[in-house]
Write a protein that holds these residues in place. Structure first.
Motif, PDB file in Angstrom:
ATOM      1  N   PRO B 220       0.812  -1.227   0.000  1.00  0.00           N
ATOM      2  CA  PRO B 220       0.000   0.000   0.000  1.00  0.00           C
ATOM      3  C   PRO B 220       0.841   1.271   0.000  1.00  0.00           C
ATOM      4  O   PRO B 220       0.326   2.355  -0.267  1.00  0.00           O
ATOM      5  CB  PRO B 220      -0.829  -0.125   1.282  1.00  0.00           C
ATOM      6  CG  PRO B 220      -0.055  -1.036   2.154  1.00  0.00           C
ATOM      7  CD  PRO B 220       0.694  -1.974   1.259  1.00  0.00           C
ATOM      8  N   GLU B 221       2.129   1.134   0.315  1.00  0.00           N
ATOM      9  CA  GLU B 221       2.971   2.336   0.279  1.00  0.00           C
ATOM     10  C   GLU B 221       3.221   2.775  -1.159  1.00  0.00           C
ATOM     11  O   GLU B 221       3.432   3.953  -1.436  1.00  0.00           O
ATOM     12  CB  GLU B 221       4.305   2.065   0.989  1.00  0.00           C
ATOM     13  CG  GLU B 221       4.192   2.190   2.496  1.00  0.00           C
ATOM     14  CD  GLU B 221       5.449   1.722   3.204  1.00  0.00           C
ATOM     15  OE1 GLU B 221       6.543   1.846   2.612  1.00  0.00           O
ATOM     16  OE2 GLU B 221       5.317   1.222   4.332  1.00  0.00           O
ATOM     17  N   ILE B 222       3.209   1.809  -2.089  1.00  0.00           N
ATOM     18  CA  ILE B 222       3.402   2.151  -3.499  1.00  0.00           C
ATOM     19  C   ILE B 222       2.057   2.429  -4.156  1.00  0.00           C
ATOM     20  O   ILE B 222       1.907   3.330  -4.973  1.00  0.00           O
ATOM     21  CB  ILE B 222       4.146   1.010  -4.222  1.00  0.00           C
ATOM     22  CG1 ILE B 222       5.575   0.938  -3.707  1.00  0.00           C
ATOM     23  CG2 ILE B 222       4.129   1.229  -5.734  1.00  0.00           C
ATOM     24  CD1 ILE B 222       6.460  -0.017  -4.438  1.00  0.00           C
ATOM     25  N   HIS B 223       1.054   1.631  -3.777  1.00  0.00           N
ATOM     26  CA  HIS B 223      -0.277   1.804  -4.359  1.00  0.00           C
ATOM     27  C   HIS B 223      -1.293   2.044  -3.249  1.00  0.00           C
ATOM     28  O   HIS B 223      -1.935   1.109  -2.761  1.00  0.00           O
ATOM     29  CB  HIS B 223      -0.659   0.573  -5.185  1.00  0.00           C
ATOM     30  CG  HIS B 223       0.207   0.397  -6.390  1.00  0.00           C
ATOM     31  ND1 HIS B 223       0.224   1.302  -7.427  1.00  0.00           N
ATOM     32  CD2 HIS B 223       1.106  -0.558  -6.725  1.00  0.00           C
ATOM     33  CE1 HIS B 223       1.083   0.910  -8.342  1.00  0.00           C
ATOM     34  NE2 HIS B 223       1.632  -0.220  -7.944  1.00  0.00           N
ATOM     35  N   PRO B 224      -1.455   3.300  -2.829  1.00  0.00           N
ATOM     36  CA  PRO B 224      -2.297   3.627  -1.679  1.00  0.00           C
ATOM     37  C   PRO B 224      -3.771   3.219  -1.858  1.00  0.00           C
ATOM     38  O   PRO B 224      -4.471   3.004  -0.877  1.00  0.00           O
ATOM     39  CB  PRO B 224      -2.193   5.158  -1.580  1.00  0.00           C
ATOM     40  CG  PRO B 224      -1.027   5.538  -2.403  1.00  0.00           C
ATOM     41  CD  PRO B 224      -0.839   4.480  -3.435  1.00  0.00           C
ATOM     42  N   HIS B 225      -4.222   3.094  -3.110  1.00  0.00           N
ATOM     43  CA  HIS B 225      -5.624   2.740  -3.342  1.00  0.00           C
ATOM     44  C   HIS B 225      -5.876   1.248  -3.090  1.00  0.00           C
ATOM     45  O   HIS B 225      -7.019   0.824  -3.024  1.00  0.00           O
ATOM     46  CB  HIS B 225      -6.010   3.092  -4.773  1.00  0.00           C
ATOM     47  CG  HIS B 225      -5.177   2.355  -5.758  1.00  0.00           C
ATOM     48  ND1 HIS B 225      -4.040   2.897  -6.311  1.00  0.00           N
ATOM     49  CD2 HIS B 225      -5.267   1.101  -6.229  1.00  0.00           C
ATOM     50  CE1 HIS B 225      -3.481   2.009  -7.097  1.00  0.00           C
ATOM     51  NE2 HIS B 225      -4.196   0.907  -7.065  1.00  0.00           N
ATOM     52  N   ALA B 226      -4.832   0.447  -3.001  1.00  0.00           N
ATOM     53  CA  ALA B 226      -5.014  -0.998  -2.824  1.00  0.00           C
ATOM     54  C   ALA B 226      -5.689  -1.268  -1.479  1.00  0.00           C
ATOM     55  O   ALA B 226      -5.348  -0.658  -0.470  1.00  0.00           O
ATOM     56  CB  ALA B 226      -3.670  -1.715  -2.878  1.00  0.00           C
ATOM     57  N   ASP B 227      -6.661  -2.185  -1.505  1.00  0.00           N
ATOM     58  CA  ASP B 227      -7.400  -2.510  -0.284  1.00  0.00           C
ATOM     59  C   ASP B 227      -6.627  -3.593   0.480  1.00  0.00           C
ATOM     60  O   ASP B 227      -6.993  -4.761   0.469  1.00  0.00           O
ATOM     61  CB  ASP B 227      -8.810  -2.981  -0.657  1.00  0.00           C
ATOM     62  CG  ASP B 227      -9.684  -3.156   0.580  1.00  0.00           C
ATOM     63  OD1 ASP B 227      -9.149  -3.067   1.708  1.00  0.00           O
ATOM     64  OD2 ASP B 227     -10.892  -3.395   0.411  1.00  0.00           O
ATOM     65  N   THR B 228      -5.561  -3.173   1.143  1.00  0.00           N
ATOM     66  CA  THR B 228      -4.683  -4.134   1.812  1.00  0.00           C
ATOM     67  C   THR B 228      -5.393  -4.852   2.953  1.00  0.00           C
ATOM     68  O   THR B 228      -5.171  -6.043   3.175  1.00  0.00           O
ATOM     69  CB  THR B 228      -3.430  -3.425   2.361  1.00  0.00           C
ATOM     70  OG1 THR B 228      -2.943  -2.554   1.348  1.00  0.00           O
ATOM     71  CG2 THR B 228      -2.350  -4.409   2.739  1.00  0.00           C
TER      72      THR B 228
END
Lengths: 233, 279
Positions: B220-228
Motif C-alpha cells: 500500500p505504500e506504493i499503491h495507496p488505493h489498494a485494499d490491503t
C-alpha cells in the motif's frame, strides 16, 4: 448434432450464470454501439456534406481505423486505465465500463465510415436543392441522416456485430472476471482453453442465435419503415 | 418468455451494491481447475468480501499487481515472487499450497519418456528423439519452470521439434492433443482438462517437479488505493485451518489437486497426489 442439443439445452435451461453472461454481453455491446452511433453518425454525415480542409485525410484515417485489431484497442485502453496510467485514478480497469470504452473506440470508425458511404449519394442528389434553399448546415445533416436512416441502421448493425463478436479487447480490459466482466466471447475462449470444446462451440451457437435475433428485429423495423414510406408517398 | 424476462432483468439490473471487493491477480492454472469457484464463495460467505479473479500467466499477473491493478497476487514462481517483494511491490508473502508438474505425451510414447528415472532423463529422451514438444512460451510460471528444467538438463531447445506457442496451458494442451506432442503441464489443469484425446501422463513424481503457490499483498505504500486490509483477510483466511482444509477438500474427478502447506503440521496429514506419486 450433439453440439446443437447442447446449445439448445443451454438456452432453454435458463441457467443463471449463463444468463448473466449473455446479459452482460448485450449490455456492454449495446451501450458501446449506442455511444459510438451517437457521435459517429453525425460525424460521418458531416464528412459527406461539409467541405473543409483535411476532410479527405479524416476519411482515409477513419477507413484505416476500421482495420484496427481489437487487441491493440484493448491494450491502448488498458494502458490508459491502468492504475499506473494517465487515467488510473478512475479505477476503471477490469470493469464493464472499461469494456464499453474499448468497444466504443473499436466500432466508432466502422459506423462513421459506413454512415459516410450511405449518406454521400444522397448528398449528391440533394445538394443543389439545399443550395437553392440556402439550407443551414445543421439542417442538411439532420435531413440527410433521416432520409438515409435505413442504410444508417445497417451501419449501426455492423458496429454492433463487431462489438458483440470481438474478444481481444474485452478480455484485456475486462480481465474475464467471473460474474463481473465475463461475456460470451471470453467465456468461449475460456472454455476452449479448458478443453471443453463442445460447450465452447455450443456457446458460439448461442451467440450466433442472439446476433441473428437482433438482426431480424432491425430488419423487421426497416421493412416497416419502408412500408410507411411507400404509404406516405 | 421466462428466458427473455430473466435476460431483461439481468441486463438492466444495476450492479448489486457490492459491499467490498478486491481484485486478485492469479494464474490460469488455478482458475482453469475450478479451485476459485470452490474456494472463494466460502470466503465471501464468511467475510462479505467479493474476490474478482483476473487469471493470466504468472508473468502478466505480476505486472498487473506491479501496476497497482490488483490488491493481491497468487502465483507460482518462487524466484519471481521473491523479486516482486524485494523490489518493494509486495508485502507479506505466504505459502498457500502446492501441486506438481507432470510430463505429458501421446500414449504411444515414441520418445520412450515413460521409462525415464529423472526429469532430466525424460527431457533428454524427447530431445534425442526430436519429438515435438509444445512450450507455453508466455512467461507464465509453468513456462519459467519448464525453461529452468531445460537449462538444468543442459539441452539447447533451438530445433523445429521445440515449439513455443505463446499461449495458456489449455491452448498448449489442445495443441499437443492435436499434434501428438509432448509438453509439461501442472497437474491441476491436466486433471480438469476436457480434450485429452491420446494424451497421458508419462513422467511424474520427482521433487524437481514440485509447483508451490504463494500469496502476496500489494504494497500500500506504493499503491495507496489498494485494499490491503481486505486482501490481508483473504490471506489470513486461505492460510487458516478453515481455508487450508477447503483447499485439501477440493476435488476434480475425485482427485485432490492442491496440497495445502501454509501450516506445516497439517501438511503431513494431508493426502497429496504428488506425494503419493513419489512413493
Amino acid at each position: 448434432m450433439e453440439i446443437f442439443t447442447t446449445a439448445i439445452g443451454l438456452i432453454l435451461s435458463g441457467d443463471k450464470d449463463l444468463m448473466t453472461i449473455i446479459a452482460l454481453s448485450l449490455r456492454v455491446s449495446l451501450s458501446a454501439t449506442l455511444i459510438a452511433a451517437l457521435f459517429a453518425i453525425p460525424a460521418g454525415a458531416a464528412l459527406a456534406i461539409l467541405q473543409f480542409p483535411g476532410r479527405r485525410m479524416l476519411l482515409v484515417i477513419s477507413s484505416a481505423f476500421m482495420a484496427l485489431p481489437p487487441v491493440v484497442v484493448g491494450l491502448a485502453i488498458y494502458l490508459l486505465l491502468s492504475r499506473s496510467g494517465p487515467l488510473g485514478t478512475l479505477g476503471l480497469l477490469f470493469t464493464p465500463t472499461a469494456m464499453i470504452v474499448a468497444q466504443t473506440v473499436l466500432i466508432f470508425p466502422i459506423i462513421l465510415s459506413l454512415t459516410h458511404q450511405a449518406v454521400q449519394p444522397l448528398n449528391r442528389e440533394y445538394i443543389s436543392l439545399f443550395n437553392a434553399l440556402d439550407t443551414p448546415r445543421f439542417l442538411r445533416i439532420r435531413t440527410i441522416i433521416w432520409d438515409a436512416r435505413f442504410a444508417v441502421s445497417v451501419a449501426i448493425l455492423a458496429g454492433f456485430g463487431r462489438a458483440l463478436a470481438e474478444v481481444g479487447a474485452v478480455i484485456i480490459v475486462g480481465g474475464n472476471i467471473n460474474g463481473l466482466t465475463r461475456v460470451m466471447t471470453t467465456t468461449i475462449a475460456l472454455e476452449t482453453s479448458k478443453g471443453n470444446l463442445q460447450l465452447a462451440l455450443a456457446l458460439g451457437l448461442v451467440l450466433l442465435v442472439i446476433a441473428f435475433s437482433v438482426n431480424l428485429l432491425t430488419h423487421t423495423i426497416a421493412r416497416m419503415g419502408e412500408k410507411y414510406q411507400t404509404v406516405r408517398a | 418468455m421466462k428466458f427473455l424476462s430473466l435476460l431483461a432483468a439481468l441486463m438492466f439490473a444495476t450492479t448489486a451494491a457490492a459491499d467490498t471487493s478486491i481484485t486478485l491477480a492469479s494464474t490460469t492454472s488455478t482458475q482453469n481447475s475450478g479451485l476459485y469457484e470452490f474456494l472463494l464463495p466460502k470466503f465471501t460467505a464468511e467475510t462479505g468480501i467479493t474476490v474478482h479473479v483476473v487469471a493470466v500467466g504468472t508473468g502478466q499477473a505480476i505486472k498487473i499487481a506491479q501496476n497497482g491493478d490488483a490488491d493481491a497476487l497468487l502465483v507460482h514462481h518462487r524466484a519471481s515472487e521473491d523479486a516482486f517483494v524485494a523490489n518493494g511491490y509486495g508485502i507479506e508473502r505466504r505459502d498457500v499450497m502446492y501441486n506438481d508438474y507432470v510430463i505429458i505425451g501421446p500414449k504411444s510414447d515414441p520418445a520412450d519418456v515413460g521409462t525415464s528415472k529423472t526429469t532430466t532423463q525424460a527431457l533428454n529422451t524427447i530431445h534425442a528423439a526430436q519429438s515435438l514438444f509444445i512450450s507455453r512460451g508466455d512467461d507464465s510460471g509453468t513456462h519459467k519452470k519448464e525453461r529452468e528444467l531445460w537449462t538444468a538438463a543442459e539441452i539447447a531447445t533451438n530445433g523445429t521439434w521445440y515449439r513455443e506457442i505463446g499461449a495458456g496451458m489449455g491452448a498448449a494442451l489442445n495443441m499437443a492433443a492435436a499434434t501428438d506432442a509432448y509438453l509439461m503441464s501442472d497437474r491441476g489443469t491436466w486433471l480438469s482438462f476436457g480434450n485429452t484425446q491420446n494424451l497421458t501422463i508419462l513422467f511424474q513424481g520427482e521433487s524437481q517437479l514440485r509447483n508451490p503457490y504463494g500469496l502476496i499483498l500489494v504494497n500500500p505504500e506504493i499503491h495507496p488505493h489498494a485494499d490491503t486490509a481486505s486482501a490481508r483477510r483473504l490471506a489470513d483466511w486461505i492460510t487458516s485451518p478453515t481455508g487450508q482444509q477447503a483447499i485439501a477438500e477440493f476435488r476434480v474427478e475425485n482427485k485432490q489437486l492442491f496440497c495445502p502447506n501454509a501450516q506445516p503440521e497439517q501438511d503431513s496429514k494431508a493426502f497429496c497426489p504428488s506425494d503419493s506419486a513419489q512413493n
